[in-house]
Design a protein around this motif. Structure first.
Motif, mmCIF file in Angstrom:
data_model
loop_
_atom_site.group_PDB
_atom_site.id
_atom_site.type_symbol
_atom_site.label_atom_id
_atom_site.label_comp_id
_atom_site.label_asym_id
_atom_site.label_seq_id
_atom_site.Cartn_x
_atom_site.Cartn_y
_atom_site.Cartn_z
ATOM 1 N N ASP A 105 -22.435 19.639 5.185
ATOM 2 C CA ASP A 105 -21.750 20.851 4.737
ATOM 3 C C ASP A 105 -22.664 21.725 3.890
ATOM 4 O OD1 ASP A 105 -19.301 20.263 5.953
ATOM 5 O OD2 ASP A 105 -18.646 19.042 4.245
ATOM 6 N N THR A 106 -22.311 22.995 3.772
ATOM 7 C CA THR A 106 -23.067 23.913 2.917
ATOM 8 C C THR A 106 -22.818 23.554 1.460
ATOM 9 O OG1 THR A 106 -22.844 25.688 4.547
ATOM 10 C CG2 THR A 106 -23.419 26.321 2.295
ATOM 11 N N PRO A 107 -23.863 23.272 0.686
ATOM 12 C CA PRO A 107 -23.668 22.883 -0.719
ATOM 13 C C PRO A 107 -23.314 24.085 -1.585
ATOM 14 C CG PRO A 107 -26.008 23.000 -0.198
ATOM 15 C CD PRO A 107 -25.278 23.242 1.089
ATOM 16 N N PRO A 108 -22.880 23.856 -2.818
ATOM 17 C CA PRO A 108 -22.609 24.968 -3.738
ATOM 18 C C PRO A 108 -23.834 25.853 -3.922
ATOM 19 C CG PRO A 108 -21.751 22.900 -4.628
ATOM 20 C CD PRO A 108 -22.583 22.543 -3.423
ATOM 21 N N GLU A 109 -23.601 27.130 -4.216
ATOM 22 C CA GLU A 109 -24.711 28.065 -4.382
ATOM 23 C C GLU A 109 -25.447 27.859 -5.697
ATOM 24 O OE1 GLU A 109 -23.298 32.017 -3.906
ATOM 25 O OE2 GLU A 109 -22.828 31.781 -1.767
ATOM 26 N N ARG A 110 -24.745 27.316 -6.681
ATOM 27 C CA ARG A 110 -25.370 27.064 -7.991
ATOM 28 C C ARG A 110 -24.930 25.686 -8.477
ATOM 29 N NH1 ARG A 110 -27.193 29.880 -12.793
ATOM 30 N NH2 ARG A 110 -26.590 28.751 -14.689
ATOM 31 N N ILE A 111 -25.893 24.918 -8.962
ATOM 32 C CA ILE A 111 -25.609 23.586 -9.492
ATOM 33 C C ILE A 111 -26.116 23.527 -10.934
ATOM 34 C CG2 ILE A 111 -26.045 21.112 -9.257
ATOM 35 C CD1 ILE A 111 -26.521 21.586 -6.281
ATOM 36 N N VAL A 136 -30.476 24.625 -7.482
ATOM 37 C CA VAL A 136 -30.871 24.103 -8.791
ATOM 38 C C VAL A 136 -31.680 25.165 -9.530
ATOM 39 C CG1 VAL A 136 -32.299 22.359 -9.925
ATOM 40 C CG2 VAL A 136 -30.805 21.703 -8.037
ATOM 41 N N HIS A 137 -31.427 25.313 -10.830
ATOM 42 C CA HIS A 137 -32.154 26.302 -11.635
ATOM 43 C C HIS A 137 -32.830 25.585 -12.800
ATOM 44 C CE1 HIS A 137 -28.813 26.152 -14.573
ATOM 45 N NE2 HIS A 137 -28.027 26.117 -13.512
ATOM 46 N N PRO A 138 -33.700 26.258 -13.561
ATOM 47 C CA PRO A 138 -34.438 25.570 -14.642
ATOM 48 C C PRO A 138 -33.534 24.906 -15.685
ATOM 49 C CG PRO A 138 -35.493 27.642 -14.130
ATOM 50 C CD PRO A 138 -34.222 27.617 -13.332
ATOM 51 N N GLY A 139 -32.310 25.377 -15.834
ATOM 52 C CA GLY A 139 -31.405 24.780 -16.804
ATOM 53 C C GLY A 139 -30.554 23.656 -16.257
ATOM 54 N N THR A 140 -30.693 23.341 -14.983
ATOM 55 C CA THR A 140 -29.888 22.281 -14.380
ATOM 56 C C THR A 140 -30.256 20.920 -14.957
ATOM 57 O OG1 THR A 140 -29.689 23.506 -12.298
ATOM 58 C CG2 THR A 140 -29.228 21.148 -12.221
ATOM 59 N N VAL A 141 -29.238 20.161 -15.322
ATOM 60 C CA VAL A 141 -29.442 18.780 -15.764
ATOM 61 C C VAL A 141 -29.435 17.893 -14.525
ATOM 62 C CG1 VAL A 141 -28.485 16.850 -17.077
ATOM 63 C CG2 VAL A 141 -28.361 19.189 -17.998
ATOM 64 N N VAL A 142 -30.530 17.200 -14.283
ATOM 65 C CA VAL A 142 -30.649 16.327 -13.113
ATOM 66 C C VAL A 142 -30.835 14.886 -13.593
ATOM 67 C CG1 VAL A 142 -31.933 15.798 -11.008
ATOM 68 C CG2 VAL A 142 -31.699 18.183 -11.767
ATOM 69 N N VAL A 143 -29.887 14.029 -13.220
ATOM 70 C CA VAL A 143 -29.962 12.620 -13.595
ATOM 71 C C VAL A 143 -29.678 11.775 -12.365
ATOM 72 C CG1 VAL A 143 -29.161 10.799 -15.145
ATOM 73 C CG2 VAL A 143 -29.060 13.203 -15.881
ATOM 74 N N GLY A 144 -30.566 10.864 -12.071
ATOM 75 C CA GLY A 144 -30.349 9.914 -10.987
ATOM 76 C C GLY A 144 -30.037 8.541 -11.562
ATOM 77 N N THR A 145 -29.468 7.693 -10.743
ATOM 78 C CA THR A 145 -29.183 6.332 -11.187
ATOM 79 C C THR A 145 -29.276 5.367 -10.018
ATOM 80 O OG1 THR A 145 -27.628 4.955 -12.433
ATOM 81 C CG2 THR A 145 -26.673 6.459 -10.818
ATOM 82 N N GLY A 146 -29.619 4.141 -10.329
ATOM 83 C CA GLY A 146 -29.709 3.108 -9.299
ATOM 84 C C GLY A 146 -30.095 1.791 -9.946
ATOM 85 N N MET A 147 -29.967 0.725 -9.187
ATOM 86 C CA MET A 147 -30.446 -0.563 -9.657
ATOM 87 C C MET A 147 -31.975 -0.562 -9.584
ATOM 88 S SD MET A 147 -27.550 -1.741 -10.410
ATOM 89 C CE MET A 147 -27.973 -3.421 -10.918
ATOM 90 N N THR A 181 -36.710 17.299 -14.577
ATOM 91 C CA THR A 181 -36.639 18.645 -15.156
ATOM 92 C C THR A 181 -37.025 19.667 -14.097
ATOM 93 O OG1 THR A 181 -37.290 17.748 -17.313
ATOM 94 C CG2 THR A 181 -37.445 20.136 -17.014
ATOM 95 N N PRO A 182 -36.051 20.378 -13.537
ATOM 96 C CA PRO A 182 -36.390 21.337 -12.466
ATOM 97 C C PRO A 182 -37.316 22.434 -12.979
ATOM 98 C CG PRO A 182 -34.025 20.920 -12.567
ATOM 99 C CD PRO A 182 -34.617 20.320 -13.804
ATOM 100 N N GLU A 183 -38.230 22.828 -12.135
ATOM 101 C CA GLU A 183 -39.104 23.938 -12.457
ATOM 102 C C GLU A 183 -39.278 24.810 -11.222
ATOM 103 O OE1 GLU A 183 -42.746 22.208 -13.779
ATOM 104 O OE2 GLU A 183 -43.426 21.681 -11.769
ATOM 105 N N PRO A 184 -39.493 26.104 -11.418
ATOM 106 C CA PRO A 184 -39.633 27.007 -10.273
ATOM 107 C C PRO A 184 -40.792 26.605 -9.371
ATOM 108 C CG PRO A 184 -39.353 28.224 -12.322
ATOM 109 C CD PRO A 184 -39.580 26.801 -12.708
ATOM 110 N N ARG A 185 -40.577 26.777 -8.076
ATOM 111 C CA ARG A 185 -41.620 26.483 -7.085
ATOM 112 C C ARG A 185 -42.077 27.801 -6.463
ATOM 113 N NH1 ARG A 185 -42.114 21.829 -8.999
ATOM 114 N NH2 ARG A 185 -41.500 19.925 -7.896
ATOM 115 N N PRO A 186 -43.373 27.945 -6.176
ATOM 116 C CA PRO A 186 -43.838 29.170 -5.504
ATOM 117 C C PRO A 186 -43.188 29.343 -4.136
ATOM 118 C CG PRO A 186 -45.563 27.491 -5.572
ATOM 119 C CD PRO A 186 -44.464 27.018 -6.455
ATOM 120 N N ALA A 187 -42.835 28.211 -3.506
ATOM 121 C CA ALA A 187 -42.142 28.249 -2.213
ATOM 122 C C ALA A 187 -41.312 26.973 -2.104
ATOM 123 C CB ALA A 187 -43.139 28.335 -1.055
#
Length: 385
Positions: A105-111, A136-147, A181-187
């Motif tokens: 499915d199409t994901p949300p436009e802003r996370i 995802v924008h520079p202020g997005t909190v990104v947390v992963g989890t796993g064993m 920590t998301p950061e802008p990508r040139p592409a």
């Protein structure tokens, strides 16, 4: 059913389908670790007021616990979606508290908050991070989890390559968190999925054809040896039959059935949205005559198939559920096949010899014939009397 205790309350949770002797919980230490982290430490709880997206939630435990924040769940699994609906209901939470999306499915436009339960498949993680990166924008909190057994150096490198600098937490109860920590990508990072490959020339009706694999589908870059063995020993039947490729994966077995019998109606069934997308693409690439005789269903085995409506079921059952080795899925597939088959209909199964499927089939059908075998695999045939 078990009770998950969090700072947000206690939740009765179960896997789907639920059965009385369920031994496996609907969450684990990785889910608990993530929920505790969201409560905060010295700096207080994390801000969850924006758009919260949860990727890879196994049985809906995370989104059920976070339902007050109206999260978006993205999953490849039909069973996860059904478990989520059931867990919301049993805890008195409205179904509209969580937005359920599949991986296609199409994901949300802003996370604003991205929570990732690391999947077993690194390919599926790559595909999903690439699809979500534009939101995802520079202020997005990104947390992963796993064993700890699920998080590898390649996992961290993938987060870093697609989103930004990445580090891990200390392990707690054999679980670990990932902080990115998301950061802008040139592409944007190019998403390599789906992949395609050409089948070898010794696999019957599908020899030399193209197979399309979306991320997360088993053995995406080549034909696995079990399916290869199965394709060499499929029944050659004619007439207007209803054939089901059960647990279809990329659909190559069902495609072979359709090409062998041009009068057959073939139904492809899998609980994975990625698998059904792969099966559709593989079928179209096969240039099958009368393509309108194919149906593609995301579902729980054959639970939605009318009894006595199927002539032939072809099945290569999985024997893992995430990290657990279990024959529960195979047993559900076999019992579902027996119910769906008409009298005289047949179930053909391929599996590793050591799994002993012939014992289960004899108990269920009263008969089981070995069609072909080699040192590793066996093809079995059971008929409904």
């Amino acid at each position: 059913m078990n009770r998950l205790t969090t700072s947000r309350g206690e939740f009765e949770l179960a896997r789907f389908p639920e059965h009385s002797r369920q031994e496996l919980r609907a969450w684990d230490a990785a889910d608990e670790y993530l929920l505790r982290h969201l409560d905060g430490t010295d700096d207080g709880p994390l801000d969850l007021s924006g758009t919260v997206v949860v990727v890879g939630d196994r049985w809906g435990a995370l989104v059920t616990a976070l339902a007050a924040h109206r999260p978006v769940q993205i999953t490849d699994s039909f069973l996860t979606q059904e478990a989520t609906r059931a867990n919301l209901s049993r805890n008195g939470i409205g179904q509209d508290a969580v937005r359920l999306l599949s991986t296609g499915d199409t994901p949300p436009e802003r996370i604003d908050v991205l929570l990732v339960r690391v999947p077993k498949s690194l390919a599926l993680l790559e595909d999903q991070l690439c699809r979500l990166a534009p939101a995802v924008h520079p202020g997005t909190v990104v947390v992963g989890t796993g064993m700890v057994t699920e998080i590898h150096t390649s996992t961290l490198r993938l987060f870093e390559r697609v989103l930004g600098p990445t580090r891990t937490s200390l392990a707690v109860r054999k679980a670990r968190l990932i902080f990115c920590t998301p950061e802008p990508r040139p592409a944007p990072v190019v998403n390599p999925w789906p992949l395609s490959h050409t089948l070898p020339g010794d696999v019957g009706a599908v020899s030399g054809l193209t197979v399309v694999n979306h991320a997360g589908v088993f053995c995406a870059d080549r034909l696995d040896i079990g399916t290869r063995f199965f394709l060499r020993h499929l029944p050659e039947r004619k007439g207007p039959e209803h054939v089901v490729d059960l647990g279809c994966g990329n659909g190559v077995v069902g495609l072979a059935a359709a090409l062998t019998n041009e009068e057959a109606r073939v139904t492809f069934v899998d609980e994975s949205h990625q698998a059904i997308a792969s099966a559709k693409a593989t079928f179209l690439a096969g240039d099958v005559p009368f393509p309108d005789r194919a149906e593609f269903l995301v579902g729980d085995c054959l639970s939605g198939t009318p009894a006595g409506s199927v002539d032939l079921v072809l099945n290569n059952p999985p024997f893992h559920s995430h990290r657990a080795t279990t024959d529960a899925t195979a047993w559900r597939m076999f019992t579902g096949a027996r119910a769906a088959l008409r009298r005289g209909g047949e179930l053909w199964v391929v599996g590793n010899r050591h799994l002993g499927y012939h014992v289960k089939l004899r108990r269920l059908f009263g008969n089981c014939e070995v069609v072909a075998s080699d040192p590793k695999f066996v093809v079995l045939r059971a008929a409904k009397r």
